[in-house]
Design an enzyme around this catalytic site. Structure first.
Site, PDB file in Angstrom:
ATOM      1  N   GLU A   3       0.794   4.039   7.354  1.00  0.00           N
ATOM      2  CA  GLU A   3      -0.233   3.573   6.431  1.00  0.00           C
ATOM      3  C   GLU A   3      -0.862   4.770   5.697  1.00  0.00           C
ATOM      4  O   GLU A   3      -0.645   5.913   6.091  1.00  0.00           O
ATOM      5  CB  GLU A   3      -1.306   2.813   7.227  1.00  0.00           C
ATOM      6  CG  GLU A   3      -0.783   1.585   7.974  1.00  0.00           C
ATOM      7  CD  GLU A   3      -0.393   0.425   7.058  1.00  0.00           C
ATOM      8  OE1 GLU A   3      -0.034   0.651   5.900  1.00  0.00           O
ATOM      9  OE2 GLU A   3      -0.452  -0.728   7.541  1.00  0.00           O
ATOM     10  N   ASP A  26       0.827  -1.212   0.000  1.00  0.00           N
ATOM     11  CA  ASP A  26       0.000   0.000   0.000  1.00  0.00           C
ATOM     12  C   ASP A  26       0.866   1.270   0.000  1.00  0.00           C
ATOM     13  O   ASP A  26       0.366   2.368   0.213  1.00  0.00           O
ATOM     14  CB  ASP A  26      -0.973   0.007   1.194  1.00  0.00           C
ATOM     15  CG  ASP A  26      -0.268   0.030   2.550  1.00  0.00           C
ATOM     16  OD1 ASP A  26       0.987   0.107   2.575  1.00  0.00           O
ATOM     17  OD2 ASP A  26      -0.961  -0.010   3.583  1.00  0.00           O
TER      18      ASP A  26
END
Ligand code: PGA
Length: 263
Positions: free
Chosen positions: A143, A136
């Site tokens: 994140e 990702d």
């Protein structure tokens, strides 16, 4: 930004180890930032080989790790403490007193994180931070959505990351959902960054981080703001890069003129 495209995982590992060794030889008291995951394993093997065969000396170095799972005991086989000692620290001559890894068992997360930042500063700042990249686009466990100015803190792992990490856990219920990680801002303060990527599974994340816009949705893209980054990607990880041929050409020029023409 220097983008070094190499044939395979072995060459990626060798290239990264050479960069770390160069840093350590030019400054034996270097402050080195280490990463975990499957990607840097080959780099650590090569560093161990260099230590044993070529006398690469870690005795004056200090180390800080990027991250650690929250509420996973350091003695757990999948903790990043265990990972680092088994795959590197037990096999080189680093002084255990000079090793820092976030404490996932801390009772006072906020203070611990502020203190981790202070310890990095007191050590003189990170000379070189090694990084992997998540599918990702995360660096550390920053994140999507992590502030590009973020500091060391507790983060909730993305579902994709939890799924990716599950391959290492026998009992899937044990896979941690949180981690303490250096922030993007912490990482960007390192004097030199080396990011590794291997395999086609990382190709999209690599493309977005190197050639996409700088965005908190792909925290590795923040590396575009740093003055001294080397991305070492194997053919698979580099396969979607638009300017692939140019990066290869830049490295040829660097060899020819023996200069860092790519940075
Ligand atoms: P990996 O993880 O090296 O196991 O692919 C990289 C990361 O998530 O940063």
């Amino acid at each position: 930004m220097r983008v070094v495209i190499v044939k395979d995982y072995e060459q990626m590992s060798r290239t990264a180890a050479l960069l770390i060794a160069k840093q350590l030889r030019s400054k034996p008291s270097s402050v080195l930032g280490f990463a975990t995951g499957s990607t840097p394993l080959g780099t650590y093997k090569e560093l161990i080989r260099m230590h044993r065969r070529e006398g690469l000396d870690f005795s004056h170095a200090r180390t800080f790790n990027l991250d650690e799972y929250f509420r996973l005991d350091p003695s757990h086989p999948q903790s990043y403490h265990t990972f680092m000692f088994e795959n590197l620290f037990n096999k080189i001559n680093v002084n255990p007193d000079r090793i820092s890894i976030p404490d996932g068992m801390t009772e006072d997360v906020e203070n611990f994180c502020a203190d981790y930042e202070r310890r990095i500063k007191q050590a003189g700042g990170l000379d070189l931070q090694l990084l992997g990249i998540g599918r990702d686009g995360h660096v550390g466990f920053n994140e999507p959505g992590s502030s590009l100015g973020s500091r060391t803190r507790l983060k909730t792992l993305a579902e994709e990351t939890v799924r990716d990490n599950a391959r290492f856990f026998k009992d899937k219920k044990e896979v941690p959902r949180l981690a303490i990680t250096m922030g993007v801002g912490t990482i960007l303060e390192a004097r030199q960054l080396v990011m590794l990527a291997s395999g086609e599974g990382k190709a999209d994340a690599v493309k977005r981080s190197i050639e996409g816009p700088v965005t908190a949705q792909v925290t590795a893209s923040a590396l575009q703001l740093h003055p001294s980054v080397t991305v070492v990607a194997d053919e698979g990880a580099a396969s979607l890069l638009m300017h692939r041929r140019y990066y290869v050409y830049v490295e040829k020029m660097a060899e020819k003129y023996e200069a860092d023409v790519g940075i």
